[in-house]
Design a protein around this motif. Structure first.
Motif, PDB file in Angstrom:
ATOM      1  N   THR A  45     -11.037   1.439  -2.821  1.00 30.45           N
ATOM      2  CA  THR A  45     -10.449   2.643  -2.250  1.00 30.45           C
ATOM      3  C   THR A  45     -11.481   3.764  -2.147  1.00 30.45           C
ATOM      4  N   CYS A  58      -0.257   9.482  -5.642  1.00 31.47           N
ATOM      5  CA  CYS A  58       0.050  10.862  -5.280  1.00 31.47           C
ATOM      6  C   CYS A  58       0.624  11.628  -6.469  1.00 31.47           C
ATOM      7  N   ALA A  64       0.799   3.980  -3.068  1.00 33.02           N
ATOM      8  CA  ALA A  64       0.359   5.357  -2.841  1.00 33.02           C
ATOM      9  C   ALA A  64       1.218   6.367  -3.591  1.00 33.02           C
ATOM     10  N   ILE A  65       2.467   6.026  -3.886  1.00 34.83           N
ATOM     11  CA  ILE A  65       3.361   6.977  -4.558  1.00 34.83           C
ATOM     12  C   ILE A  65       2.855   7.343  -5.948  1.00 34.83           C
ATOM     13  N   PHE A 117      -3.848   4.229   2.373  1.00 32.48           N
ATOM     14  CA  PHE A 117      -2.544   3.623   2.096  1.00 32.48           C
ATOM     15  C   PHE A 117      -1.481   4.041   3.110  1.00 32.48           C
ATOM     16  N   TRP A 118      -1.463   5.316   3.484  1.00 35.08           N
ATOM     17  CA  TRP A 118      -0.380   5.828   4.325  1.00 35.08           C
ATOM     18  C   TRP A 118      -0.703   5.807   5.817  1.00 35.08           C
ATOM     19  N   PHE A 119      -1.943   6.088   6.192  1.00 33.47           N
ATOM     20  CA  PHE A 119      -2.284   6.241   7.608  1.00 33.47           C
ATOM     21  C   PHE A 119      -3.235   5.171   8.129  1.00 33.47           C
ATOM     22  N   ASN A 120      -3.673   4.266   7.229  1.00 34.50           N
ATOM     23  CA  ASN A 120      -4.596   3.198   7.608  1.00 34.50           C
ATOM     24  C   ASN A 120      -5.926   3.746   8.133  1.00 34.50           C
ATOM     25  N   LEU A 142      -5.161   7.921  -0.281  1.00 35.66           N
ATOM     26  CA  LEU A 142      -3.864   8.140   0.352  1.00 35.66           C
ATOM     27  C   LEU A 142      -3.953   7.973   1.870  1.00 35.66           C
ATOM     28  N   CYS A 143      -5.083   8.392   2.446  1.00 34.59           N
ATOM     29  CA  CYS A 143      -5.285   8.185   3.891  1.00 34.59           C
ATOM     30  C   CYS A 143      -5.327   6.693   4.228  1.00 34.59           C
ATOM     31  N   HIS A 200       0.806  -1.218   0.000  1.00 33.55           N
ATOM     32  CA  HIS A 200       0.000   0.000   0.000  1.00 33.55           C
ATOM     33  C   HIS A 200       0.846   1.279   0.000  1.00 33.55           C
ATOM     34  N   ILE A 201       1.901   1.304   0.795  1.00 29.49           N
ATOM     35  CA  ILE A 201       2.721   2.516   0.873  1.00 29.49           C
ATOM     36  C   ILE A 201       3.370   2.805  -0.483  1.00 29.49           C
TER      37      ILE A 201
END
Length: 312
Positions: A179, A34, A30-31, A87-90, A84-85, A26-27
């Protein structure tokens, strides 16, 4: 933002899972999400800025391009920040009201995009087949009316979607393998009969894609017939070149959309993460590439962008 540690037993909370099966990636995923979003915003805002600043670009074709740019910005903004929330912040939680709101606005904008592509095809038809009457047929007032009709059609088509979902009873499993809140993906979580929801979604797809694409094909059929009547080969190329950007953009919107809808409804053997990636490609890639295509293929816009950049 709803915390990710809420349980799915909460009657008002759904869980957007992102891309099931690829959680560890996921991280990294996300790139590009973004990057696509940033390119989309920069490109579309640049198009809007240049067209607004340059009086010579205040023509029907560029006014329609502004409408398309606004829908591109709205589409990506409705999807990417939440993705992005996840993928990056769960941060996977979303309320039922938030889910239905996102679904309504996202699908309304997509139907509106389709209407704009039809109007753009009509613009090219008038420019090539009735050039002497172009300025009298496609006035600013008429374009505004056509845009308003397209928006009204989109709202009326999509409004039943969240209303039908809001009446359904939902089971304890509230995990959406996406998503964003997609109509059928949410409907499948219900314990009730979702036949009406499926029929409505299919009708919207047929009307949106079938009718609109038929009108676009008809417009280009008439354009090709008119071009073939021109004796000069140079005039042939010049006339067809004015349609190149619109044809590229139309194919860019329609091809991923068709594959995404068909895969979601009939591709039972396709891996779930492939469905989800296709759905996101359908939403993000056209919004990102649309201003690039028009910037490259449309000489007037390209020249103005270059002049502005070097002047600065």
């Amino acid at each position: 933002m709803v915390p990710s540690n809420l349980t799915t037993s909460d009657s008002s909370i759904f869980i957007l899972m992102g891309i099931p099966g690829l959680e560890e990636a996921h991280i990294g995923i996300a790139i590009p999400f973004c990057m696509f979003y940033i390119i989309c915003l920069l490109g579309n805002f640049m198009v809007l800025f240049i067209i607004r600043k340059e009086q010579t670009l205040h023509t029907p074709m560029y006014q329609l391009l502004c409408m398309l740019a606004l829908t591109d910005i709205a589409t990506s903004t409705l999807v990417v920040p939440k993705a992005l929330c996840i993928f990056w912040f769960n941060w996977k939680g979303i309320t039922l009201g938030g889910c239905l709101t996102q679904m309504f606005f996202l699908n309304t904008i997509l139907v509106m995009q389709s209407a704009i592509l039809v109007i753009m095809a009509f613009d090219r038809y008038v420019a090539i087949c009735k050039p002497l009457r172009y300025t009298t047929i496609l006035t600013t007032t008429r374009l505004a009316k056509l845009g308003l009709v397209g928006l009204l059609r989109a709202v009326l088509c999509i409004l039943p979607m969240p209303l039908l979902l809001s009446r359904l009873p939902f089971c304890d499993n509230r995990m959406i393998p996406q998503t964003y809140c997609e109509n059928i993906a949410v409907a499948k979580l219900s314990c009730g009969d979702i036949t009406v929801n499926k029929v409505h979604g299919l009708v919207i797809m047929i009307v949106n894609m079938g009718l609109d694409q038929s009108l676009i094909v008809l417009s280009y059929g008439l354009i090709i017939r008119a071009v073939l009547r021109i004796s000069s080969k140079k005039a042939h190329l010049k006339a067809l070149n004015t349609c190149t950007a619109h044809l590229c953009v139309m194919l860019l919107y329609c091809t991923p959309s068709l594959f995404s809808h068909m895969a979601h409804r009939f591709g039972q053997g396709i891996a779930p993460h492939v469905h989800i990636i296709l759905a996101n490609v359908y939403l993000l890639v056209p919004s990102m590439l649309n201003p690039i295509i028009y910037g490259v293929k449309t000489k007037e816009l390209r020249d103005k962008i270059v002049q502005y950049i070097f002047r600065k």
